[in-house]
Scaffold this motif. Sequence first.
Motif, PDB file in Angstrom:
ATOM      1  N   THR A 138       0.819  -1.351   0.081  1.00 54.68           N
ATOM      2  CA  THR A 138      -0.131  -0.153  -0.165  1.00 54.68           C
ATOM      3  C   THR A 138       0.946   1.206   0.044  1.00 54.68           C
ATOM      4  O   THR A 138       2.136   1.361   0.436  1.00 54.68           O
ATOM      5  N   SER A 199      -3.950   4.397  -4.982  1.00 51.86           N
ATOM      6  CA  SER A 199      -3.784   5.263  -3.746  1.00 51.86           C
ATOM      7  C   SER A 199      -2.356   6.008  -3.900  1.00 51.86           C
ATOM      8  O   SER A 199      -1.411   5.672  -4.293  1.00 51.86           O
ATOM      9  N   THR A 218      -7.336   7.057  -1.732  1.00 48.69           N
ATOM     10  CA  THR A 218      -7.613   5.762  -2.375  1.00 48.69           C
ATOM     11  C   THR A 218      -8.903   5.851  -3.330  1.00 48.69           C
ATOM     12  O   THR A 218      -9.967   6.415  -2.655  1.00 48.69           O
TER      13      THR A 218
END
Length: 254
Positions: A138, A199, A218
């Motif tokens: 992420t 993101s 995101t």
Amino acid sequence: MARTIQSLERAAAVLRLLAGGERRLGLSDISSAIGLAKGTTHGILRTLQQEGFVEQEPASGRYQLGAELLRLGNSYLDVHELRARALVWTDDLARSSGESVYLGVLHQQGVLIVHHVFRPDDSRQVLEVGAMHPLYSTALGKVLCAYDPVAHSEVAEVVREPLTPHTVTGADAFEAALELTRARGWAADVEETWEGVASVAAPVHDRRRMPVGAVGITGAVERVCQEGVVRPEIVAAVRDCVRAVSRDLGAGRF
């Protein structure tokens, strides 16, 4: 070394079990999963139920987490300075970008979401406060790994499984991504964690200029990116947000 209290360890195991997977579990399922006799497990559940940490559905007899845990969790979040300082700025970021905004911190080799602002439209969304996101794939996680030495050492122990065909798993490639993050001050995740989702995140610093968390946007790839590249206005909005939060934490101008 101080000895641990076995009954508390067992109670914690029950709560973790109920927090993951299916929302409601029967006595047999729980006792089997944690490796304890039904009588012992029932005693733990009865105590947790009396304290409000567990509830039992009358019709099925299955157990689920209780409301007292939510109260305690909200109490923790309310006193969490980072979250308190970020509330207004993350709300503004979601409004201006039209996307979901997350505030994450390092926790147990992952990113703990401590604040989540919904995308400002009428679509159905699920609150992810308390959720754990991967540290290595992420944007939030990559920012933490790039700026926080503790996060960097934690991710070194994580098995980087490919979550999508775009997930960076090789050690050299991952370190190169962290180097790029430090050079430009933000990280991106373009379909590395979830296909069709992108993101952007940047770090939040405290008064000692230490990284204490990360804020990220995101959304769908087609909205966050243009021709495979993150839209510069989104990067600018995220960086403006983390500068504001950092200033409120005493980091000064940077």
